[in-house]
Design an enzyme around this catalytic site. Structure first.
Site, PDB file in Angstrom:
ATOM      1  N   CYS A  50      13.032  39.049  29.780  1.00 32.13           N
ATOM      2  CA  CYS A  50      12.347  38.674  28.549  1.00 32.13           C
ATOM      3  C   CYS A  50      12.518  39.738  27.469  1.00 32.13           C
ATOM      4  O   CYS A  50      12.546  39.433  26.279  1.00 32.13           O
ATOM      5  CB  CYS A  50      10.867  38.420  28.810  1.00 32.13           C
ATOM      6  N   HIS A 305       5.207  41.423  30.067  1.00 30.65           N
ATOM      7  CA  HIS A 305       6.091  40.404  29.510  1.00 30.65           C
ATOM      8  C   HIS A 305       6.318  40.691  28.036  1.00 30.65           C
ATOM      9  O   HIS A 305       5.419  41.183  27.355  1.00 30.65           O
ATOM     10  CB  HIS A 305       5.414  39.039  29.710  1.00 30.65           C
TER      11      HIS A 305
END
Ligand SMILES: [Zn+2]
Length: 1028
Positions: A50, A305
């Site tokens: 990510c 994330h």
């Protein structure tokens, strides 16, 4: 600080990808999903990538970067097709990045894959894929690109766009000599801890001066001595794109661990960098920067994330929020903002100071100002949590500045700068200001651009792309989920009008073609997939393969051979379907009717005709897997076929009471399946299944066949239909013949007995003796009365009804002997009959319950006198009984008396009380009496039978005697006999035992007398005297 930026070890990024070629991936059956309404492509997460995705999207939405990359043609980079050729010089990384960008811009898919790109980095394993830090990756990626672009026109691409210079200066206070050192940077790293926002951090770095004084002096090269000096840093060259990394991850030396700084850290949408730069004569607009990307980290310092907020500068995406939603959201946001601001005393206090004209406020008046301006009381609102106001101010010395007497308080200089108004700033900076940028980070950034063109923001989160509002960025100022990298672009950079809303802008021809082809392929696949998703399989049953019998259609061959599967798009019409069927069948004559068919338990049944050729298959409700019957609409194989729900065939489970044990152990029913049309009248069903007088019961409750579940169909039900009385497939009906109906309580309509108690007795006709007749089975329970069984038997044996008046039922023993008749009013239980046993239907009345059935013989020799039978009242006296018996056996005279038969079938105890009744003497039904010649023995005499035990040495002498007891020895089991005064012992049946006769002896006689008698017999036998 940034000196080592270009000295990273990139050896792990392989630039040699020759030989790998393109991986041929298995084609997924489902094409990738198209873009959603934003019309922007996300990037698939390859597993912890990510951070890479966030960075790649930022680069993509840096139009100047992507256009510079696209400008490098195959003549400089080579082509991916040549990557397997040994001599070809192919620059894989820029080529893969170009292609990825082209896909992100043009390929109609929800998310692109970065597999090819990461492979070009040499990342093949999951290990290498593991999350890097996004700041680290930024440098790695830039360096890798630079390396791979060496020798091309793009060799300075990164430098051109991202390179900046910081200058560190030390000014000697004495000779004013300036000592300088330059540092290059591609990004700036700014502190977060203890700092309120970006401007403060930049102020600390590029405005604040450090002084060399007192003990800490500077050695000036020009003066050649230790002098007082000032040290400062300034931005000398600003890159077009300024990348700022926030130092949110720190190391706590006390706890010896990493931690994430989650405190509030503001940053403006627009920033004027002039205060942090060296003084030049350049226009102020040269220093204006606009935020266009915020990479956000969510989570802690050991994982999390990344996603990115990006401004769509070229207006490539479709940004739409419902106006109404937006108004509501704005309102909510404003309310929470206010609430949040009020929650934070630092922000509140700063706000008050920024609004004050005078620089300092008396500390004791601050509380009052707070109440006036913000409507909150320090003591009520904050004291509990933050302590006294003065103490709080003292605890934030980096923000608040006290007067020497500590009575007044104000903001520190740099804090003031951040809050001051334009006029104030102009005064301070003694330089003409041409713009009106506000610096108030605590306040809402002023919207300079009312036109929303090119200023829509999106949240790009791996595959997902969502529109957001500019205001949403402020949510990322603090917390576990907060801004981590900021990307500013120089405000002066203008986009050409032809780039607006044009994702194809500046993409080289070969990539445009490749994307066009890929989109065409995708489109084709989607159509195919769509068609496959809309395809339905129909099972066509051809009438020529069917026969109609037993109420339904049955294939002449197997099911499989009679069915043809046809796949057709559900959006096609019935006419199309008919055409397809015509084409499948090579020849078809006459009308073709298509009927919906349904396989039922009874067989295939037809329903409505498919009518209206212009209707779609979907419209007429043809679902996947529907059965369709192809026929002429009238008959199948010459039989007219009734269709529709009113003629559905129903398979009824027909139960009948089984004959004894016919159905196996415990099975009292025989079962068979019968098919009826559901419109069949119950009367017709009755005629088909039940004999005249029989009845039908329906199992109304469930699968168990207990009596309570059975319900009789009554006469008035006979006009109903199978359907209307609720008989459906698999329902059970019980058929009872007329003689079985005693189990049915007609008034309640229920069975009176649990059917598992119902059993059978067999009755055989013994009235006729000429030929062997088969027994009939008569259903009965243990409560059935014998007269009922007799009546049923007479009916079943098809004998005349009158026979009932002169017949009786007699159990037949295992060896065929007719036993004593059973009284007619006895139940099966009272008669102690075993279910399934055989009864003989015999002439003669059965004894009543006050009568005795007796056997009798004359003398004790059975062979000489056959056993005879007599029925006599139990109240009859012995004398009367004797006379009846004499009469029946044709004897006369009075030289007779009656004895019981004893256990060895010999005349036993005499019935000496001639006037006593049989009942008084306990004479029972089925007893055998012996008419014995001679007067009764004198009163008080006993007749005692004598047996003797013969040792094996005497065997041959006793053969005659042994014959006498033939067939009776089995009765000797466990009998104890005392022989000649010896101790008793068991006599076993395999021993030789002889009946020696009986001794008549007076009841008063002593045992000694009896022994004398035995001895006498003993001697007689020893002398071979025949005693009888
Ligand atoms: Zn000097």
């Amino acid at each position: 600080m940034f000196g080592d930026l270009f000295e990273e070890d990139f050896s792990f990024i392989s630039n040699n990808h020759c030989g790998k070629g393109k991986k041929s991936k298995p084609r997924d059956s489902e094409p990738p999903a198209p873009r959603d309404f934003t019309n922007l492509s996300g990037i698939k997460n390859q597993g912890g990538t990510c951070y890479l995705n966030s960075l790649l999207q930022t680069l993509l939405f840096t139009p100047e970067f992507r256009e510079a990359l696209f400008s490098l043609g195959p003549e400089e980079l080579g082509t991916l097709d040549d990557s397997s050729k040994p001599d070809a010089k192919v620059r894989i990384i820029p080529l893969q990045l170009q292609r990825l960008f082209a896909q992100l811009l043009l390929l109609d898919q929800q998310a692109a894959s970065t597999t090819d790109l990461t492979e070009s980095f040499g990342w093949n394993s999951h290990e290498e894929m593991r999350q890097h830090d996004v700041q680290e990756l930024n440098r790695i990626l830039f360096s890798a690109l630079e390396t791979s672009l060496v020798g091309t026109s793009g060799h300075d691409l990164i430098n051109r766009l991202y390179h900046g210079i910081v200058v560190n200066q030390i000014v000697c206070k004495e000779c004013k000599n300036v000592s300088e050192r330059q540092e290059d940077f591609l990004d700036l790293t700014v502190a977060v801890k203890g700092i309120a926002g970006l401007e403060e951090a930049l102020w600390n770095m590029y405005v604040e001066e450090e002084y060399f004084e007192n003990e800490n002096l500077y050695r000036c090269g020009a003066c050649d001595k230790l002098v007082e000096a000032s040290k400062s840093a300034k931005l000398r060259k600003l890159p077009p794109f300024l990348t700022i990394s926030l130092l949110r991850f720190n190391f706590d030396f006390e706890k010896c661990e990493r931690y994430k700084e989650t405190s509030c850290y503001t940053f403006p949408i627009q920033i004027n960098l002039r205060p942090f730069c060296e003084q030049t004569e350049m226009d102020d607009s040269e220093y204006m920067y606009e935020l266009f990307s915020v990479i956000i980290h969510k989570g802690g310092c050991y994982g999390g994330h990344y996603h990115v907020y990006i401004r769509d500068v070229d207006e490539l995406g479709n940004w739409q929020l419902q106006e109404e939603d937006r108004l509501i959201e704005d309102k909510l946001l404003r309310e929470t903002e206010n609430a949040e601001e009020i929650e934070n005393p630092l922000a509140v206090l700063k706000g008050i100071f920024s609004e004050e004209e005078s620089k300092q406020i008396p500390v004791d008046q601050l509380g009052q100002r707070l109440l006036e301006k913000k409507g909150v009381s320090w003591n009520k609102k904050y004291r509990k949590q933050y302590g006294a106001l003065r103490k709080y101010l003292q605890n934030h010395p980096q923000i608040f500045h006290f007067s020497p007497d500590e009575n007044k308080v104000g903001l520190k200089e740099k804090q003031k700068l951040l809050f001051m108004s334009d006029s104030q700033r102009q005064d301070l900076q003694s330089r003409p200001q041409k713009n009106d940028v506000q610096w108030k980070a605590e306040k809402k950034p002023t919207r300079l651009r009312d036109s929303s063109a090119g200023h829509h923001w999106f949240d790009l989160n791996d595959s997902k792309v969502q529109p957001i509002k500019e205001k949403d960025i402020e949510k990322q100022f603090q917390g576990k989920e907060s801004a981590y990298m900021l990307f500013y672009r120089k405000s002066q950079l203008k986009r050409p009008p032809e780039a607006r809303g044009n994702p194809r802008y500046q993409i080289p021809e070969h990539l445009l073609n490749e994307m066009n082809a890929a989109n065409t392929e995708l489109q084709k696949k989607r159509v195919e997939c769509d068609s496959a998703n809309n395809g339905i399989d129909l099972h066509l049953h051809l009438s020529s393969c069917y026969k109609f019998h037993n109420g339904a259609l049955h294939p002449s061959l197997t099911w499989k051979e009679s069915v043809v599967d046809l796949t057709i798009d559900r959006r096609k019409t019935l006419g199309d379907l008919r055409q397809s069927v015509f084409q499948m069948l090579e020849s078809w004559e006459g009308d073709m009717i298509l009927s919906i068919a349904k396989p039922l338990p009874a067989g295939l049944h037809l329903y409505q005709i498919l009518d209206g050729d212009e209707l779609t298959l979907d419209g007429v409700g043809l679902a996947d897997g529907t059965d369709v019957f192809v026929w002429n609409g009238k008959e199948v194989g010459g039989t007219k076929v009734m269709t529709g729900p009113d003629h559905e065939p129903v398979v009824v489970n027909v139960l009948r009471l089984a004959e004894y044990n016919e159905g196996g152990k415990g099975q009292h029913f025989t079962e068979s399946q019968h098919v009826f049309s559901c419109s069949t009248k119950l009367g017709d069903l009755h005629r088909a299944l039940a004999p005249s007088g029989g009845i039908i019961l329906k199992n109304s409750a469930g699968p168990d066949k207990e009596a309570k579940n059975w319900e009789v169909f009554r006469e008035e039900d006979m006009k109903e239909t199978v359907k209307s009385v609720g008989l459906t497939d698999g329902c059970s009906v019980l058929i009872l013949d007329s003689h079985d109906q005693s189990f049915v309580n007609v008034s309640s309509g229920n069975l009176t007995a649990f059917t598992y108690d119902i059993s059978w007795l067999q009755v055989k006709n013994f009235c006729r003796t000429e030929d062997e007749e088969k027994p009939v089975k008569i259903t009965a329970t243990i409560e059935t009365v014998m007269s009922d069984i007799k009546r049923k038997a007479i009916r079943e044996l098809q004998l005349e009804e009158e026979l009932a008046n002169d017949s009786c039922l007699r159990p037949v023993s295992r060896n065929g002997k007719l036993l004593s008749p059973v009284p007619e009013d006895y139940t099966v239980k009272e008669a102690e009959l075993k279910m399934g046993s055989l009864l003989g239907l015999c002439h003669g009345k059965a004894p009543t319950s006050t009568q005795l059935f007796l056997y009798f013989i004359v003398g004790s020799d059975q062979n000489a006198s056959p056993e005879m039978e007599i029925v006599v009242e139990e109240t009859a006296s012995v004398k009367e009984c004797l006379n009846l018996m004499l009469e029946k056996s044709g004897l006369s005279g009075d030289n007779w008396h009656l004895r019981r038969i004893d256990w060895c079938y010999e005349a036993g105890e005499a019935l000496s009380q001639e006037n006593a009744t049989l009942k008084e003497l306990n004479v029972c039904r089925g007893d055998t009496l012996v008419i014995t010649e001679g007067k009764l023995p004198p009163k008080g005499f006993l007749k005692i039978p004598i047996w003797w035990f013969k040792s094996s040495s005497h065997r041959k002498h006793g053969e005659n005697a042994e014959d006498k007891v033939n067939g009776l020895t089995y009765k000797m089991e466990a009998l104890q006999v005392s022989s000649a005064g010896d101790s008793p012992e068991y006599i076993h049946t395999d021993m030789d035992l002889c009946y020696a006769g009986s001794i008549e002896i007076a009841g008063e006689a002593s045992l000694e007398d009896l022994k004398m008698q035995y001895v006498l017999i003993w001697h007689l036998l020893l002398c071979h005297v025949q005693w009888f």
